[in-house]
Design a protein around this motif. Structure first.
Motif, mmCIF file in Angstrom:
data_model
loop_
_atom_site.group_PDB
_atom_site.id
_atom_site.type_symbol
_atom_site.label_atom_id
_atom_site.label_comp_id
_atom_site.label_asym_id
_atom_site.label_seq_id
_atom_site.Cartn_x
_atom_site.Cartn_y
_atom_site.Cartn_z
ATOM 1 N N ALA A 81 0.834 -1.203 0.000
ATOM 2 C CA ALA A 81 0.000 0.000 0.000
ATOM 3 C C ALA A 81 0.869 1.254 0.000
ATOM 4 O O ALA A 81 0.594 2.212 -0.735
ATOM 5 C CB ALA A 81 -0.937 -0.018 1.210
ATOM 6 N N VAL A 82 1.945 1.256 0.797
ATOM 7 C CA VAL A 82 2.849 2.403 0.857
ATOM 8 C C VAL A 82 3.513 2.617 -0.498
ATOM 9 O O VAL A 82 3.561 3.732 -1.023
ATOM 10 C CB VAL A 82 3.904 2.216 1.972
ATOM 11 C CG1 VAL A 82 5.017 3.228 1.854
ATOM 12 C CG2 VAL A 82 3.245 2.290 3.347
ATOM 13 N N VAL A 83 4.020 1.553 -1.089
ATOM 14 C CA VAL A 83 4.705 1.653 -2.379
ATOM 15 C C VAL A 83 3.758 2.163 -3.462
ATOM 16 O O VAL A 83 4.146 2.952 -4.324
ATOM 17 C CB VAL A 83 5.313 0.286 -2.780
ATOM 18 C CG1 VAL A 83 5.778 0.284 -4.216
ATOM 19 C CG2 VAL A 83 6.456 -0.069 -1.844
ATOM 20 N N ARG A 84 2.497 1.766 -3.388
ATOM 21 C CA ARG A 84 1.513 2.195 -4.386
ATOM 22 C C ARG A 84 0.922 3.571 -4.090
ATOM 23 O O ARG A 84 0.112 4.084 -4.849
ATOM 24 C CB ARG A 84 0.400 1.155 -4.514
ATOM 25 C CG ARG A 84 0.896 -0.169 -5.042
ATOM 26 C CD ARG A 84 -0.233 -1.165 -5.188
ATOM 27 N NE ARG A 84 0.248 -2.495 -5.509
ATOM 28 C CZ ARG A 84 0.611 -2.902 -6.705
ATOM 29 N NH1 ARG A 84 0.569 -2.077 -7.727
ATOM 30 N NH2 ARG A 84 1.016 -4.140 -6.902
ATOM 31 N N GLY A 85 1.332 4.154 -2.969
ATOM 32 C CA GLY A 85 0.884 5.501 -2.653
ATOM 33 C C GLY A 85 -0.512 5.585 -2.070
ATOM 34 O O GLY A 85 -1.139 6.648 -2.114
ATOM 35 N N VAL A 86 -1.019 4.496 -1.522
ATOM 36 C CA VAL A 86 -2.346 4.533 -0.903
ATOM 37 C C VAL A 86 -2.232 5.335 0.398
ATOM 38 O O VAL A 86 -1.387 5.026 1.241
ATOM 39 C CB VAL A 86 -2.865 3.101 -0.615
ATOM 40 C CG1 VAL A 86 -4.235 3.145 0.040
ATOM 41 C CG2 VAL A 86 -2.889 2.261 -1.894
ATOM 42 N N PRO A 87 -3.070 6.345 0.559
ATOM 43 C CA PRO A 87 -2.997 7.167 1.773
ATOM 44 C C PRO A 87 -3.247 6.343 3.045
ATOM 45 O O PRO A 87 -4.070 5.431 3.049
ATOM 46 C CB PRO A 87 -4.115 8.207 1.578
ATOM 47 C CG PRO A 87 -4.395 8.212 0.113
ATOM 48 C CD PRO A 87 -4.090 6.837 -0.377
ATOM 49 N N GLY A 123 -8.934 2.953 7.048
ATOM 50 C CA GLY A 123 -10.377 2.822 6.833
ATOM 51 C C GLY A 123 -10.748 1.459 6.282
ATOM 52 O O GLY A 123 -11.747 0.856 6.689
ATOM 53 N N CYS A 124 -9.936 0.954 5.366
ATOM 54 C CA CYS A 124 -10.173 -0.372 4.795
ATOM 55 C C CYS A 124 -10.028 -1.452 5.866
ATOM 56 O O CYS A 124 -10.843 -2.373 5.944
ATOM 57 C CB CYS A 124 -9.219 -0.613 3.635
ATOM 58 S SG CYS A 124 -9.458 -2.200 2.828
ATOM 59 N N VAL A 125 -8.997 -1.329 6.684
ATOM 60 C CA VAL A 125 -8.775 -2.299 7.769
ATOM 61 C C VAL A 125 -9.960 -2.278 8.721
ATOM 62 O O VAL A 125 -10.507 -3.317 9.089
ATOM 63 C CB VAL A 125 -7.452 -2.011 8.512
ATOM 64 C CG1 VAL A 125 -7.359 -2.819 9.800
ATOM 65 C CG2 VAL A 125 -6.259 -2.300 7.608
ATOM 66 N N ARG A 126 -10.385 -1.082 9.129
ATOM 67 C CA ARG A 126 -11.516 -0.959 10.073
ATOM 68 C C ARG A 126 -12.781 -1.549 9.471
ATOM 69 O O ARG A 126 -13.517 -2.285 10.132
ATOM 70 C CB ARG A 126 -11.729 0.514 10.450
ATOM 71 C CG ARG A 126 -12.890 0.802 11.356
ATOM 72 C CD ARG A 126 -12.833 0.340 12.805
ATOM 73 N NE ARG A 126 -12.030 -0.790 13.009
ATOM 74 C CZ ARG A 126 -11.928 -1.632 14.054
ATOM 75 N NH1 ARG A 126 -12.538 -1.497 15.085
ATOM 76 N NH2 ARG A 126 -11.193 -2.626 14.139
#
Length: 133
Positions: free
Chosen positions: A104-110, A116-119
């Motif tokens: 997610a970090v490498v792809r630039g996901v905020p 929010g997705c995890v929650r």
């Protein structure tokens, strides 16, 4: 139990089977004591080699999610929501989570979107309908 697999995915089929079973347990589609199809029946249903299903079931067994015996076949472990995981289960899932977060970090996901997705996913599992999307 219906398993949706992506035969074109880079994720090995046995891992996909394992993951779908764990998700089904988490969202309540599979309860402690529920039977899984035999490896041969699952292989026929999915049109794959039964050794692939056997590998997935063996992984699930080693991780404490299912019990396998000759009489009852494969069943969801009665204490699946308890402390049935074998040694090293904690670091293993944390390692896999770390890899997903790194992607997610490498792809630039905020960060907020990841959180929010995890929650939402955890809330979905708690409500008995985990978000698989």
């Amino acid at each position: 139990m219906q398993l949706l697999l992506d035969l074109d995915s880079e994720v090995p089929i046995y891992q996909q089977i394992r993951d779908r079973v764990v998700e089904a347990i988490a969202d309540g589609a599979l309860e402690p004591g529920d039977s899984l199809p035999s490896t041969r029946q699952c292989a026929v249903d999915l049109a794959i080699n039964f050794h692939t299903v056997n590998k997935a079931y063996d992984l699930l067994r080693r991780e404490g999610f299912i019990r396998v015996n000759r009489r009852s076949g494969a069943v969801v472990h009665p204490d699946v929501r308890g402390a049935t995981a074998g040694p090293g289960a904690g670091p293993d899932w944390e390692r896999r989570l770390r890899t997903l977060l790194a992607e997610a970090v490498v792809r630039g996901v905020p960060d907020e979107e990841v959180a929010g997705c995890v929650r939402a996913t955890l809330d979905g599992f708690a409500a008995g309908g985990g978000d698989r999307g």
